[in-house]
Every structure is written in structure tokens, then in C-alpha cells.
Enzyme design. Structure first.
Site, PDB file in Angstrom:
ATOM      1  N   CYS A  91      47.700   0.149  41.689  1.00 45.92           N
ATOM      2  CA  CYS A  91      48.749  -0.860  41.480  1.00 45.92           C
ATOM      3  C   CYS A  91      49.850  -0.345  40.559  1.00 45.92           C
ATOM      4  CB  CYS A  91      48.097  -2.119  40.915  1.00 45.92           C
ATOM      5  SG  CYS A  91      49.262  -3.316  40.307  1.00 45.92           S
ATOM      6  N   CYS A  96      51.773  -1.635  43.636  1.00 49.33           N
ATOM      7  CA  CYS A  96      52.578  -2.839  43.373  1.00 49.33           C
ATOM      8  C   CYS A  96      53.777  -2.582  42.460  1.00 49.33           C
ATOM      9  CB  CYS A  96      51.728  -3.910  42.697  1.00 49.33           C
ATOM     10  SG  CYS A  96      49.981  -3.900  43.095  1.00 49.33           S
ATOM     11  N   LYS A  99      56.487  -0.065  43.775  1.00 51.90           N
ATOM     12  CA  LYS A  99      56.984  -0.689  45.015  1.00 51.90           C
ATOM     13  C   LYS A  99      57.932  -1.833  44.713  1.00 51.90           C
ATOM     14  CE  LYS A  99      55.340  -4.123  46.414  1.00 51.90           C
ATOM     15  NZ  LYS A  99      54.080  -4.285  47.135  1.00 51.90           N
ATOM     16  N   TYR A 233      51.559  -3.899  55.505  1.00 53.02           N
ATOM     17  CA  TYR A 233      52.165  -4.079  54.193  1.00 53.02           C
ATOM     18  C   TYR A 233      52.922  -2.822  53.719  1.00 53.02           C
ATOM     19  CZ  TYR A 233      49.293  -7.984  52.034  1.00 53.02           C
ATOM     20  OH  TYR A 233      48.696  -9.136  51.645  1.00 53.02           O
ATOM     21  N   GLU A 237      56.992  -2.491  53.720  1.00 53.93           N
ATOM     22  CA  GLU A 237      57.621  -2.591  52.397  1.00 53.93           C
ATOM     23  C   GLU A 237      58.395  -1.315  52.066  1.00 53.93           C
ATOM     24  OE1 GLU A 237      54.688  -5.718  50.067  1.00 53.93           O
ATOM     25  OE2 GLU A 237      54.425  -3.599  49.687  1.00 53.93           O
ATOM     26  N   HIS A 505      66.777 -29.208  43.410  1.00 57.25           N
ATOM     27  CA  HIS A 505      67.966 -28.843  44.174  1.00 57.25           C
ATOM     28  C   HIS A 505      68.886 -27.986  43.317  1.00 57.25           C
ATOM     29  CE1 HIS A 505      70.606 -29.301  47.546  1.00 57.25           C
ATOM     30  NE2 HIS A 505      71.594 -29.676  46.766  1.00 57.25           N
ATOM     31  N   GLU A 510      62.559 -26.266  47.954  1.00 55.98           N
ATOM     32  CA  GLU A 510      62.655 -27.716  48.206  1.00 55.98           C
ATOM     33  C   GLU A 510      62.481 -28.038  49.684  1.00 55.98           C
ATOM     34  OE1 GLU A 510      66.513 -29.734  47.686  1.00 55.98           O
ATOM     35  OE2 GLU A 510      67.455 -27.766  47.636  1.00 55.98           O
TER      36      GLU A 510
END
Ligand code: FAD
Ligand code: NAP
Length: 530
Positions: A91, A96, A99, A233, A237, A505, A510
Site C-alpha cells: 500500500c 494505494c 497511486k 483495478y 488506475e 447542496h 445529494e
């Protein structure tokens, strides 16, 4: 604990041969077994963790906090091109973290293109991206994390050895450091957290000329025109951020995009990438990689074959990035010596719901596990909870259900729970209701780009008062959105609860409070404004 026979400790001399150094007899606990003469042996441990990645580090620190004597061994076998890195596992070093930082680099490029519409006066000709600056900054940050992990292990009184570990007998491992010095350690319990490494194609030229994600994030030169092989993935990515830096990128897809994910969403991820200049070669697999020109980058010729007919593809690229999956690091750690079963085909370790292997004193977490999600937070959670159960009186097991995840493609994709296909397969089409809508982030309206590309979808179980069993979103910051809804899904969120939730908002999330169109109705969901 099962009684075990007297243990004989041996040590490999740097010059070879074995020397018997001591014999220890069990005296109630395994700890007391180690009465070793001379300087040959280290002490024994309550817990030895093999692998200092996401799961291993979390588990080792947790065990030390609970007063246990813990050792963690971490060792990075260099890639075929010689790339290696520090403490922290995939990671932090090659997953992660780099990346996401490179994904952010690409998003900044888009922001720069949007900026003039918001009044920023940029001299576009002077705007250039520097691969060297980016990698240096990313690697400096990773270096600080590597250092932080070492300090944190020390502060938590976890013994750390930068050595390759393998089982040599019951309760006993051999640790070999990068100078070839060997030590032996024993422990009452072991935790395997050795993770995975990228797979190679097994075709001429792959290991000599191709790179993997293990090489990419510290590559000392800009990769140039790149072919990415794979369509999950890692492939999508990496292809996404490389294209976002302005590189010419092609993805070679063997079958479908993002296997295991909702295919409606996966295809929309791919469409967006294609619309943003990434090329796709579908239903082809490489069969040969040849070097045409040496250099950094050099030039490679790729020959590929169709998976459907006799079609042959030939293309030239500066870099070929293999992202065709990862193999569990379980075949060279002596598991056969202690009887830990692995799935012979995949190398993965089956465990019970307490992360215990078939050998009661050996546990496993993280990417090495069979049929579990390969994600950092999953490895961390499983490691912490395991240790709390073993040493802290904990009862909670790791819940592998409804784990949220995000694919950091140019259009980010966040998901939690069932895909539409899986929901139909499990509950039957008549028992699920799918609500969906396209939407347009306010931030994209002024630059007037990508309307009706963002998409929201929830899958509800009709017999359970429309409980939300699948959540899917294509949007900027999809991970941030999905994280919050994942907690609500864990609490049993229904469509009615979503409808009664007041939106914020103007934000993308939303849209989930106002979904009214069912997929079954086939009604128009294209939006004319935000
Ligand atoms: P690892 O972190 O891989 O750690 C295992 C460690 O054990 C390594 O340091 C290894 O060198 C060491 N080791 C192996 N064998 C031995 C041995 N015999 N002796 C001593 N040490 C050994 N997950 C996410 O959640 N989000 C993301 O955005 C994400 N992005 C990713 C991007 C890429 C390119 C990749 C490849 C993965 C990504 N992942 C992501 C997955 C994530 O990195 C892994 O799920 C996670 O690192 C698994 O943790 P682990 O502890 O099981 O193994
Ligand atoms: P993966 O999910 O196993 O996907 C492998 C991909 O390579 C698939 O598209 C597969 O195609 C293709 N492939 C396999 N063998 C091939 C071959 N011989 N020739 C051509 N293509 C081939 O692997 P991954 O992308 O490396 O990801 C590994 C794990 O890391 C993931 O499961 C994920 O949990 C984790 N990860 C997470 C994140 C994140 O959280 N954002 C990011 C990266 C990685 P087929 O579909 O045809 O089999």
C-alpha cells in the site's frame, strides 16, 4: 497449547555448514524453551508476524500494546528490474499511496484545463508536467512513511528485522537478511501477512522488458507511450493517471473490464476513459515482447493474439506495464514444513472466520487469504481484531461483508454491496429494485464538460422494505461519497431512509437523496443541468 518436543537450535555460518548451538527443553510455556548459549540465537516471542505491510504492522503494534512480546519480519524481494523499497508493504510503497498521489497529479492537470473558464489566465504553452519532480515528491513522502513505521514499531516495543522469513519446523522460523546472515526464532503463535506480488505473463521478453506496478511509481524516467496489459483495478488506475499526465496510453483487455464489479458501472468507467483519449484493444493477449531500442525509455515491439479468432496485433511502445493480477507470497515460506494448507492453484491460504489456518498456532490476514477482498483497510481491520481476540479478550470477528471500495480511474467509481448482476443472481430480478440517475457536478458546468457522465445507482431488496444492498457511484471524489454511505448500509439503510435524508447542496452525493427513477421503468435519466 499442545506439548511440543525439545527444540534444537542451529545456526547457519556465513561460510556455510550448520553448527549446533543449544538445546532447549519446554518448561510450561514456549517462552521458557529458549535457553540458548552463546550469541547464536535471539529470544523467543509470543507472536511473530511475517510481513510488515498494512496487515502485519497493524497486528504487531496491537499485540505489543496488549503487552505481548512481538517480532515483525519484513523483506522486499527486488523486482526482475531490481526495484525495491522500504518498510510498510504494498500500500505504502507500490500501491494505494503512490497511486492516489499520481491520480491526484492527473486530476490537477484537468483542473488546469478547467481553470481558464473560471478566469485564471494561464500561459498554457508553459504548462508542462515533470515526471521526475512528481516521482521525487512521491518517493520523498513514501520515505517519510517508511521512517515513521520504523519509529512507531520501536515506540511500541515491537522488534523489527529486515529479513526474509520461512518456517523450518513447528513454532520455528529462519530469517535471512540481505547479507545472507541467518537467524532462527521461535514463537508461540505466528501471523502470515506476506501479501502478493505482480504476476508475469510467462511469454518471451516479459521479465526482461516489461514493468509492473512494483516498478512504475519509482521509475527513473517518464514511461512515454505505454501499453497497459490487464483490465482490473491496477491496470485501469495506472492507465488513467498516465493518460492524465498527457501520455499516449493503450489498454489491452483480455475479456471484460473490472471483473467482479457491476458491469454497467465498469463499462461506463471504460467509456469515460475512451472519451478522454485512452485507447482500448479488446480481446487480445500479448504473446511476445521484443526490444527494438534500448534506452530510458527504450522501444518495445509487442505481438499479441486475439482470444476470439486468428487475429494478430503488432504495436510499438516505449513501456509495457503488466497489470494482470498478483500472486500470493506463500509458496516459498516453508508452509509445507509446518503443514499449513494452501489452495494449490492460487497459492491463497484458506482460514476459518477467525483468520486461523488449519495449523492452530498459525494465522493469516490480508492479501494472502482465500476468497477475501484485497484491500488495505481489510488487512488492517482483520489484523487488529484478530490480535484483540487472541490477547485482549475481544470477541469481534472481521466483517468481510459490505466492504466499500473505490477504483481511482479518471472517473472514480465507488461501490459497496452487491453488483446488479450478483443481486439478480442471489435474490431474483423481481425481488430487487434499481434506482438510478445521471448527474452533472456543478464544478463541471462552467467548463462545460462531461455532462451525463456521472452516474448514481442503488440496488434495493424489495422484500426487506427496499433495504439498500448495492451502492454504486461514478463521480469525482467517489471514495469520499462511498465511505459515508457504507456506514449507513451497515446500519441497514432503506430507500425510505435515503428519501427522508435532506441533501447537502450543491454536492454530488445529494443525488442519492432524490433518486426516483427505477431502471425497470426505462424512463429517461439524462439531466439537462446540475
Ligand atoms: P502487503 O502490504 O503486500 O505486505 C506484505 C509484506 O510482506 C511486504 O512488505 C512483503 O515484501 C513482505 N514479505 C513477503 N514475504 C515475506 C517473507 N517471507 N518474509 C518477510 N517479509 C515478507 N488497496 C486499497 O485499499 N486501496 C487502494 O487504493 C489500493 N491501491 C492499490 C494499488 C496497487 C497498484 C496495488 C498493487 C494494490 C493496491 N491496493 C489498494 C491493495 C493493497 O495494497 C493491499 O490490499 C494491501 O497492501 C495488503 O496488505 P497485506 O498486509 O496483506 O500485504
Ligand atoms: P485482478 O483484479 O486480479 O485483475 C487482473 C486483470 O488482469 C484482469 O483484468 C484479468 O482479465 C487480466 N489478466 C489476467 N491474466 C491475464 C493474461 N494472462 N493476459 C492478459 N490479461 C490478463 O488484479 P489487479 O488489478 O492486480 O488487482 C489486485 C487486487 O489489488 C484487487 O483485487 C484489489 O483488491 C487490489 N487493488 C485495489 C485498488 C483500490 O482499492 N483502488 C487498486 C488496485 C488494486 P480477466 O478478467 O480476463 O481475468
Amino acid at each position: 497449547m499442545e506439548p511440543s518436543p525439545p527444540v534444537v537450535f542451529v545456526r547457519r555460518h556465513p561460510v556455510g555448514g550448520y553448527e549446533k548451538t543449544a538445546q532447549a527443553h519446554r518448561e510450561g510455556t514456549l517462552h521458557k524453551m529458549l535457553e540458548v548459549t552463546g550469541q547464536a540465537e535471539g529470544p523467543s516471542y509470543d507472536l511473530i508476524v511475517i510481513g510488515g505491510g498494512s496487515g502485519g504492522l497493524a497486528a504487531s503494534k496491537e499485540a505489543a500494546k496488549l503487552g505481548k512480546k512481538v517480532m515483525v519480519l519484513d523483506f522486499v524481494v527486488p523486482t526482475p528490474l531490481g526495484t525495491k523499497w522500504g518498510l510498510g508493504g504494498t500500500c505504502v510503497n507500490v500501491g494505494c499511496i503512490p497511486k492516489k498521489l499520481m491520480h491526484q497529479t492527473a486530476l490537477l492537470g484537468q483542473a488546469i484545463r478547467d481553470a481558464p473558464k473560471f478566469g485564471w489566465n494561464l500561459n498554457e504553452k508553459a504548462i508542462k508536467h515533470s515526471w521526475d519532480t512528481m516521482t521525487e515528491a512521491v518517493q520523498n513522502y513514501i520515505g517519510s512513511l517508511n521512517w515513521g513505521y520504523r519509529v512507531s514499531l520501536r515506540e511500541n516495543s515491537v522488534t523489527y528485522e529486515n529479513a526474509y522469513a520461512e518456517f523450518v519446523g513447528p513454532h520455528k522460523i529462519k530469517a535471512t537478511n540481505n547479507k545472507g546472515v541467518v537467524k532462527f526464532y521461535i514463537a508461540e503463535r505466528f501471523l502470515i501477512a506476506t501479501g502478493e506480488r505482480p504476476r508475469y505473463l510467462g511469454i518471451p521478453g516479459d521479465k526482461e522488458y516489461c514493468i509492473t506496478s512494483d516498478d512504475l511509481f519509482s521509475l527513473p524516467y517518464c514511461p512515454g507511450k505505454t501499453l497497459v496489459v490487464g483490465a482490473s483495478y491496477v491496470a485501469l488506475e495506472c492507465a488513467g493517471f498516465l493518460a492524465g499526465l498527457g501520455l499516449d496510453v493503450t489498454v489491452m483487455v483480455r475479456s471484460i473490464l473490472l471483473r467482479g464489479f457491476d458491469q454497467d458501472m465498469a463499462n461506463k468507467v471504460g467509456e469515460y476513459m475512451e472519451e478522454h483519449g485512452i485507447k482500448f484493444i479488446r480481446k487480445y493477449v500479448p504473446s511476445k515482447i521484443e526490444q527494438i531500442k534500448q534506452g530510458t525509455p527504450g522501444l518495445l515491439r509487442v505481438t499479441a493474439h486475439s482470444t476470439e479468432d486468428s487475429g494478430v496485433f503488432k504495436g510499438e511502445y516505449n513501456t509495457v506495464l503488466l497489470a494482470i493480477g498478483r500472486d500470493a507470497c506463500t509458496r516459498k515460506i516453508g508452509l509445507e514444513k509446518v503443514g499449513v494448507k494452501i489452495n494449490e492453484k492460487t497459492g491463497k491460504i484458506p482460514v476459518n472466520d477467525e483468520e486461523q489456518t488449519n495449523v492452530p498456532y498459525i494465522y493469516a490476514i490480508g492479501d494472502v487469504l482465500e476468497d477475501k477482498l484485497e484491500l488495505t483497510p481489510v488487512a488492517i481491520q482483520a489484523g487488529r481484531l484478530l490480535v484483540q481476540r487472541l490477547y485482549g479478550g475481544g470477541k469481534t470477528k472481521c466483517d468481510y461483508v459490505n466492504v466499500p471500495t473505490t477504483v481511482f480511474t479518471p472517473m472514480e467509481y465507488g461501490a459497496c454491496g452487491y453488483s446488479e448482476e450478483k443481486a439478480i443472481e442471489k435474490f431474483g430480478e423481481k425481488n430487487i429494485e434499481v434506482y438510478h440517475s445521471y448527474f452533472w457536478p456543478l464544478e463541471w458546468t462552467v467548463p462545460s464538460r462531461d455532462n451525463n457522465k456521472c452516474y448514481a445507482k442503488i440496488i434495493c431488496s424489495i422484500p426487506e422494505k427496499e433495504r439498500v444492498i448495492g451502492f454504486h457511484v461514478l463521480a469525482p471524489n467517489a471514495g469520499e461519497i462511498t465511505q459515508g454511505f457504507a456506514a449507513a448500509i451497515k446500519c441497514g439503510m432503506t430507500k425510505k431512509v435515503l428519501d427522508s435524508t435532506i441533501g447537502i447542496h450543491p454536492v454530488c452525493a445529494e443525488i442519492f437523496t432524490t433518486l426516483s427513477v427505477t431502471k425497470r421503468s426505462r424512463a429517461n435519466i439524462l439531466q439537462s443541468g446540475c
